[in-house]
Design an enzyme around this catalytic site. Structure first.
Site, short mmCIF file in Angstrom:
data_model
loop_
_atom_site.label_atom_id
_atom_site.label_comp_id
_atom_site.label_asym_id
_atom_site.label_seq_id
_atom_site.Cartn_x
_atom_site.Cartn_y
_atom_site.Cartn_z
N HIS A 184 3.38 -21.05 -3.66
CA HIS A 184 1.93 -20.48 -3.93
C HIS A 184 1.38 -22.51 -3.92
CE1 HIS A 184 -1.72 -19.02 -5.02
NE2 HIS A 184 -1.96 -20.69 -6.26
N GLU A 410 10.87 -11.56 12.40
CA GLU A 410 11.05 -12.69 10.98
C GLU A 410 13.01 -11.86 10.41
OE1 GLU A 410 6.51 -12.82 8.64
OE2 GLU A 410 7.62 -10.62 9.73
N ASN A 433 8.84 -18.39 7.84
CA ASN A 433 9.24 -18.40 6.25
C ASN A 433 10.45 -17.04 6.01
OD1 ASN A 433 6.89 -19.86 6.39
ND2 ASN A 433 5.20 -18.86 6.15
N CYS A 481 4.28 -19.54 13.71
CA CYS A 481 3.36 -19.30 12.53
C CYS A 481 3.41 -19.10 10.80
CB CYS A 481 2.08 -17.35 13.01
SG CYS A 481 3.06 -16.32 12.44
C1 LIG Z 1 4.09 -16.32 9.03
C2 LIG Z 1 4.75 -15.97 8.12
O1 LIG Z 1 4.12 -14.19 7.48
P1 LIG Z 1 4.17 -14.55 5.96
O2 LIG Z 1 4.62 -15.61 5.26
O3 LIG Z 1 3.00 -13.73 5.81
O4 LIG Z 1 5.40 -13.36 5.16
C3 LIG Z 1 6.03 -15.88 8.00
O5 LIG Z 1 7.24 -14.57 7.66
O6 LIG Z 1 6.65 -17.07 8.09
MG LIG Z 2 6.49 -12.73 6.68
#
Ligand SMILES: C=C(OP(=O)(O)O)C(=O)O
Ligand SMILES: [Mg+2]
Length: 549
Positions: A184, A410, A433, A481
């Site tokens: 966060h 992912e 992420n 992203c």
């Molecule tokens: C962009 C992503 O999705 P989130 O951070 O919303 O899980 C990710 O997992 O990199």
């Molecule tokens: Mg994600």
């Protein structure tokens, strides 16, 4: 004497100034003497009014969601129900701080029992309690101080309420002991454009008051820094910021290789802010964040309104909408399975649509109707996909509504299947992420594992290369992203690995675009090759830096 601490660099830039720390939360004294009940009630009333006045002043100075959070907290301090409970406890003999604590506990129990939005306000109630008790005990206001001069904020971690209304002209850098690159604190700091380093080992040793430099590019936190060295870094930072400010897009390397620079958004107001930056569109519209406070599923009509606000803001530029990524760290009351023992490995993302296709279909109907209404260039992708059949199932539903379909990469299984997935899809976007979390078996929120979830890890870079190569073979776009795309130096490496777009927080767009415009594609490829060969995240970042600087 200079001393050096290091952590994970999450928002580039340098900030120097006296260190401040959030004031600790007070506790009501254990044996507070009972006072005269009416004097207790009066003391509470004036402390609550003072707390509300300060919060309202900060609300007036802030804007958007931050202003709303602060105004709502101010209203709680002056809640009539709270005053009634305090009067009751005062009459029963409690002193002012104790009466306040007991009254808040009672109110919190009522809020919790009411559930839904009321239950979510319990954290704010406790925040109000701490502020009123501190005022009654003549202690400093808890939470982040509002400084008169620019300061560096050091903290264990920052709560959402703490960060609402942070002023980037006063808080020039942030360093925390906890948190990772997707925590966060990192996300808020990135949105506000405040240089930030998280997961700093032994940061608690650094006292408030001393001069501290936080370097959000190297991850160094320096106490009593050498002035010449700091001035050189400040000058370098000034040049990078000037280059970023002057960058007008579109994304391309100095020798003309195109790479789309896109923004991540979560609602209409955010999309309007993003549209003021030199972006080529939106690479990730996180729809679930619109509904975090909903207890019931939004109707299709409500969804059409919300999605249209984003599409209109982009004025014809492309928007990649992600269907609900509910579950795990983003639970939605109407979609998430309750009480999962291990929600990050549970029913999240597309798995919710697979279990209840109606939720997905209604969302796709809403997206398609908003697209028709606004005539926007909309594509749709699914989160948390793991099999080819899932990708095919999803793409058919999107195409049936006349839109282009993609998925987020992912999970390691989708990396391995990338070539086959392109048979069914028009594009993919790598969510670094979660791909880090699932590749390294390391919770993306765990501060102690943030070296593993650092996007510089060579195994993550190797996964990205596998997908980019598959995209090239299929002649289809591969975007990034996740938060990795927001790091200017890493963005050059990602370009060298062969991805075709980078989507990041709107505040990071200019720095990323400007950095890429200063290097050739061959330099990006050389940096990518060097990072892939490295033995860990730190050596990968250093190897890339050596090539690119
Ligand atoms: C962009 C992503 O999705 P989130 O951070 O919303 O899980 C990710 O997992 O990199
Ligand atoms: Mg994600």
């Amino acid at each position: 004497m200079t001393s050096l601490y290091s952590g994970t660099a999450v928002v580039p830039g340098i900030g120097v100034g006296p260190a401040v720390r959030p004031a600790p939360r007070p506790t009501a004294p254990e044996n507070e003497p009972a006072g005269d009940p009416s004097a207790t009630t009066v003391a509470f009333g004036s402390a609550a009014a003072e707390v509300a006045r300060r919060l309202r002043a900060r609300s007036d100075a802030a804007s958007g969601a931050a202003s709303e959070v602060l105004a709502a907290t101010a209203a709680l301090a002056e809640d009539r129900g709270l005053a009634t409970f305090v009067t009751k406890h005062a009459a029963a003999g409690s002193g002012p701080a104790t009466a306040t604590s007991k009254a808040i506990d009672e109110l919190a129990a009522m809020f919790t029992a009411a559930g839904g939005l009321m239950a979510e306000r319990v954290t704010d109630l406790y925040d109000v309690r701490d502020r009123i008790v501190a005022e009654l005990l003549h202690l400093p206001e808890p939470g982040i101080p509002v400084p008169d001069e620019p300061v560096v904020l050091l903290a264990e971690d920052l709560a959402p309420a703490d960060t609402a209304g942070l002023d980037p002209t006063k808080i020039v850098a942030i360093a925390t002991e906890l948190g990772g690159s997707t925590s966060h604190t990192a996300i808020i700091a990135r949105q506000l454009g405040i240089p930030c380093v998280v997961a700093v080992t032994n940061l608690k040793e650094v006292p408030a008051g001393g001069r501290v430099a936080v370097d959000g590019t190297s991850g160094n936190v320096t106490v009593d820094p050498d002035e010449d060295e700091i001035n050189a870094l400040i000058e370098q930072d000034r040049r990078s910021r000037a280059a970023a400010e002057g960058w007008t897009g579109p994304g391309r390397t100095s020798d003309g290789h195109s790479i789309e620079i896109l923004a991540n958004v979560q609602d209409g107001p955010g999309a309007r802010v993003a549209a003021e930056q030199p972006i080529q569109g939106v690479g990730l519209f996180r729809t679930e964040l619109l509904f975090l406070e909903r207890t019931t599923e939004p109707t299709v009509d409500e969804q059409v309104e919300l999605y249209s606000a984003v599409f209109e803001a982009l004025d014809g530029k492309k928007v990649i909408v992600r269907t609900l990524d509910a579950g795990s760290d983003k639970p939605l009351a109407f979609a998430t399975q309750p009480d999962e023992p291990n929600p990050a490995l549970g029913v999240r993302g597309l798995r919710i649509g697979l279990a209840d296709p109606g939720i997905l279909d209604r969302q796709l109907d809403g997206i398609a109707a908003a697209r028709e209404r606004t005539n926007a260039d909309v594509r749709v992708m699914a989160p948390m996909v793991t099999t080819e059949a899932e990708a095919q199932w999803f793409a058919e539903r999107v195409r049936a509504r006349g839109m282009r379909a993609g998925i987020m990469i992912e999970t390691p299984s989708t990396v391995l299947l990338a070539d086959r997935l392109f048979r069914h899809l028009d594009f993919v976007s790598i969510g670094t992420n979660d791909l880090s979390q699932y590749t390294f078996a390391a919770d993306r929120m765990a501060p102690t594992l943030s070296n593993l979830t650092d996007p510089w890890q060579p195994a993550l870079l190797a996964s990205i290369k596998l997908v980019a190569d598959a995209g090239r073979r299929a002649g289809k776009p591969v975007g990034i992203c996740g938060e990795a795309a927001a790091h200017p130096l890493l963005a050059c490496v990602l370009t060298g690995l062969g991805v075709t777009s980078l989507s990041c927080a709107a505040t990071a767009v200019r720095a990323v675009g400007a950095r890429i415009s200063q290097v050739t594609l061959a330099q990006c490829e050389e940096a990518a090759a060097a990072a892939l060969e490295a033995t860990d995240n730190l050596t990968a970042a250093k190897a890339a830096k050596d090539v690119l600087q």
